[in-house]
Write an enzyme that holds these catalytic residues in place. Structure first.
Site, PDB file in Angstrom:
ATOM      1  N   ASP A  39       0.858  -1.171   0.000  1.00  0.00           N
ATOM      2  CA  ASP A  39       0.000   0.000   0.000  1.00  0.00           C
ATOM      3  C   ASP A  39       0.902   1.231   0.000  1.00  0.00           C
ATOM      4  O   ASP A  39       2.096   1.145   0.305  1.00  0.00           O
ATOM      5  CB  ASP A  39      -0.902  -0.042   1.238  1.00  0.00           C
ATOM      6  CG  ASP A  39      -1.862   1.129   1.294  1.00  0.00           C
ATOM      7  OD1 ASP A  39      -2.269   1.628   0.222  1.00  0.00           O
ATOM      8  OD2 ASP A  39      -2.216   1.554   2.410  1.00  0.00           O
ATOM      9  N   GLU A  41      -0.280   5.071   0.913  1.00  0.00           N
ATOM     10  CA  GLU A  41      -0.550   6.025   1.989  1.00  0.00           C
ATOM     11  C   GLU A  41      -0.631   5.312   3.340  1.00  0.00           C
ATOM     12  O   GLU A  41      -1.282   4.286   3.476  1.00  0.00           O
ATOM     13  CB  GLU A  41      -1.849   6.773   1.712  1.00  0.00           C
ATOM     14  CG  GLU A  41      -1.778   7.670   0.484  1.00  0.00           C
ATOM     15  CD  GLU A  41      -3.085   8.395   0.240  1.00  0.00           C
ATOM     16  OE1 GLU A  41      -3.585   9.057   1.158  1.00  0.00           O
ATOM     17  OE2 GLU A  41      -3.624   8.274  -0.882  1.00  0.00           O
TER      18      GLU A  41
END
EC number: 3.1.3.3
Length: 237
Positions: A39, A41
């Site tokens: 991922d 953020e």
């Protein structure tokens, strides 16, 4: 004078191209080519919407998938708030241009790329990503697109596909890659579950409690160790 090669002299595609490539296996017959799916953020860079909320003082823009698991509900809320306050795409991009990767993230990505193929699977948007991806050395990024009108108002968004992180992992596995994934939030959990190994990183307590099947770590050194542990190869720090 070099001999001329005519079309009739060459069979195209070449016969070798039609032969399936053999899997690269380790000593015990497992696929040795591994992709690290991350991922973006909250894992490598700050939460963009939280940073924008802090800049504008609009508290309701702080909500992320940690708070609202349904991404469609979350994005419709964000777009409504932007519209209510007359905020444009350029306003968000101006804040993003001031952000830097989380401390240790650049070194971690460099470390990871020496040992794995690295792909970022994110629910961010290409219109947001360039300043931060440049600082990370432009790893491969699969994400979404924003739709704006002629005044730069964000009117909608285009998801790459439904449950895109999990679908990406499925696609990589269909190509005989082995997947180790790391994420921090609800929208990462289907990716983690589909991967050969999933790791929670920087996850809040509520996500850790709801998904105890995934190891949870909070520093990049710990995350390196989890990737080494999850790999089917003999790796070192």
């Amino acid at each position: 004078m070099a001999a001329m090669v005519t079309k009739s002299a060459v069979q195209w595609p070449l016969p070798e191209a039609r032969v399936p490539l053999p899997l690269i296996l380790n000593a015990v017959g497992e696929c040795a080519v591994e992709i690290a799916c991350l991922d973006l953020e909250g894992v490598l860079v700050p939460e963009i919407w939280i940073a924008f909320a802090e800049k504008t003082g609009i508290e309701s823009l702080r909500a992320t998938t940690r708070d609202i698991p349904d991404y469609d509900v979350l994005m419709k809320q964000r777009l409504r708030i932007l519209d209510e306050h007359g905020l444009k795409l350029a306003d968000i991009q101006a804040v993003i241009s001031t952000l830097k990767p989380l401390e240790g993230a650049v070194e971690f990505v460099d470390w990871l790329r020496e040992r794995f193929q690295v792909v970022i699977l994110s629910d961010t948007f290409y219109e947001f990503s360039q300043p931060l991806m440049r600082q990370l050395g432009f790893p491969t990024l699969l994400c979404h697109r924003l739709i704006t009108d002629e005044t730069d108002r964000v009117v909608s968004y285009q998801l790459r596909q439904k449950d895109p992180k999990r679908q990406s992992v499925l696609a990589f596995k269909s190509l005989y890659y082995r997947i180790i994934a790391a994420g921090d939030s609800y929208n990462d959990t289907t990716m983690l579950g589909e991967a050969d190994a999933g790791i929670l990183f920087h996850a809040p307590d509520n996500v850790i409690r709801e998904f105890p099947q995934f190891p949870a770590v909070h520093t990049f050194d710990e995350l390196k160790k989890e990737f080494i542990k999850a790999s089917n190869r003999e790796l070192v720090l």
